[in-house]
Every structure is written in C-alpha cells, then in structure tokens.
Design an enzyme around this catalytic site. Structure first.
Site, PDB file in Angstrom:
ATOM      1  N   ASP A 106       0.849  -1.198   0.000  1.00 25.21           N
ATOM      2  CA  ASP A 106       0.000   0.000   0.000  1.00 25.21           C
ATOM      3  C   ASP A 106       0.881   1.243   0.000  1.00 25.21           C
ATOM      4  OD1 ASP A 106      -2.137  -1.715   0.228  1.00 25.21           O
ATOM      5  OD2 ASP A 106      -2.232  -1.545   2.408  1.00 25.21           O
TER       6      ASP A 106
HETATM    7  N1  URA Z   1      -1.074  -6.080   3.738  1.00 25.67           N
HETATM    8  C1  URA Z   1      -1.609  -4.838   3.778  1.00 25.67           C
HETATM    9  O1  URA Z   1      -2.655  -4.621   4.371  1.00 25.67           O
HETATM   10  N2  URA Z   1      -0.969  -3.863   3.146  1.00 25.67           N
HETATM   11  C2  URA Z   1       0.219  -4.047   2.492  1.00 25.67           C
HETATM   12  O2  URA Z   1       0.771  -3.100   1.952  1.00 25.67           O
HETATM   13  C3  URA Z   1       0.756  -5.331   2.477  1.00 25.67           C
HETATM   14  C4  URA Z   1       0.086  -6.344   3.101  1.00 25.67           C
END
Ligand code: URA
Length: 239
Positions: A106
C-alpha cells in the site's frame, strides 16, 4: 545465450540508446573480443563475449533483481502521473526499461519490495501456490493480546474473504510480527481489522528467506545476490 544485435544489447543494459550506439560505432569505440564493431546489427552472445564500450567492459545481466526499502507515500507501481513510484526512485545505474515492482505494498506501507524485469520469477513468487511467506511488522491502535494470536492462528474471515491461518507474535504492546503467504489486497490490515485492531504502521521485513537489508534507508535499494535470488522463493517460514 542466443546472439543479439549489439545495439539491442547496449540499450537493454541502459548503456546506450540505439542512436547513441550508431555514433559510438562510427567513432570506433565499441569492440567485441578485441575486434572493432562496424555495424549496429552485428550479433554477439551477450554473456560470453568481451564487450568494451569506450574503454569500459559491459557486465551483461539478463535480468535485474533489486531490493528496495519502500518509503511511505510512494506507489508500488511502474508509473503514475501524480504520485512518485518505486520505479521513479531507482538510481540512474539501476534504471532500465521493463522493470516493475513484483507485488504491491500500500502507499503507506514501508519496507521490502522486489523490483525486477523477470516476469517469470515475479509470477512464481506471487502465486499463492508457491507458498512464499512474507513477514510484516504491524503497529496497531490498541494493545494486542494472546487472543489475537489464537484468532490469527485459526484463520480469519473478513466479510466474504477467508484468510489462511497465520502466525503472529506480539513483540511490544501494540506491535506484532505477522507472516502470510497469500498476498490478498490489504490483507494484513484486514486481518487486524477483523479482530478489532487498526494498523497504524506497516512494514514488510522479509520475502521468502531474504530479510530487508537494515542498512537501506527508506527509498534506497541494492541488487540481490545470486543466493538471495534463490532464497526469495523459499517456502520456509517461522517467526
Ligand atoms: N497487507 C496490507 O494490508 N498492506 C500491504 O501493503 C501489504 C500487506
């Protein structure tokens, strides 16, 4: 390796664009195995030839494998018109066409992201069938408890989605390590949300058996070693 045109070899390694190769050839600045190259369409085995461009030996690499410590605020995408991407952060010497982030973190997630131009390895690494575990450190908005550890170990249902059992270890009041091998959208955040905790900071620390290099500051990167390229596909896990 199969023979390739010299202009293609040099552009694939980000040494010279095809037009620049023409000019280097005109000046007699490219030799292969000691012989001056005369035309851009001359073909050579890029791995087993001694290619010298303007006095510098070409260290041909079919693919690049780069570990980046992704900072928060940067997209794990190849291109975006508004927000910087992990590809934008690559230093000049590691930039070449075809590179992409293998998998997504993310925008606000930090840590280990693999950048490569090896589609086959990326596909294998990301396939749930490969069971490549990824280790995350999550800081939550509440104290974590042994009950949370048990819930994670049983597998978690979040709305319509089922997440496989995952190992979780509390390392400080609100902070835990979590290992998953599925890579579903927002998976770690959703798993904590399902047990009533919100993730306020998330960092990926390991892929397969390869740890994020602790000497890399956010935004920095380095190439993986041969051993690390193999170890990234490891199925071994455990906190
Ligand atoms: N899980 C998440 O919620 N976000 C990420 O960036 C990676 C794994």
């Amino acid at each position: 390796m199969e023979k390739q045109r010299i202009d293609k070899i040099l552009s694939s390694q980000n040494i010279a664009a095809r037009s620049e190769t023409k000019s280097l050839i005109r000046k007699g600045l490219i030799t292969v195995n000691g012989v001056i190259v005369k035309k851009p369409d001359e073909k050579f085995d890029p791995v087993n030839s001694n290619i010298i461009v303007d006095g510098v030996r070409v260290n041909f690499k079919k693919n690049l494998y780069i570990m980046m410590n992704k900072p928060s605020g940067v997209l794990s995408a190849s291109r975006d018109t508004r927000i910087p991407t992990v590809i934008d952060l690559l230093p000049y010497e590691l930039k070449r066409s075809g590179l992409f982030p293998a998998g997504r973190l993310d925008k606000d997630t930090e840590g280990f992201i693999l950048i490569t131009d090896d589609g086959e390895l990326a596909h294998k690494m990301l396939s749930p069938k490969s069971h490549v575990y990824k280790l995350y450190q999550a800081v939550c908005d509440r104290k974590l408890t042994h009950d949370d550890v048990i819930l994670f170990s049983r597998g978690i249902r979040c709305g319509e989605i089922d997440f496989l059992p995952a190992e979780m270890k509390i390392i400080d009041t609100n902070t835990a390590l979590v290992e998953i091998c599925e890579g579903k959208f927002h998976q770690v955040k959703k798993m904590f949300h399902a047990v009533g905790a919100e993730v306020v900071k998330l960092k990926r620390l390991r892929i397969g058996e390869v740890n994020l290099d602790s000497s890399l500051l956010p935004g920095e990167c380095r190439e993986l070693s041969e051993t690390e390229i193999k170890d990234i596909m490891s199925r071994k896990h455990g906190l």
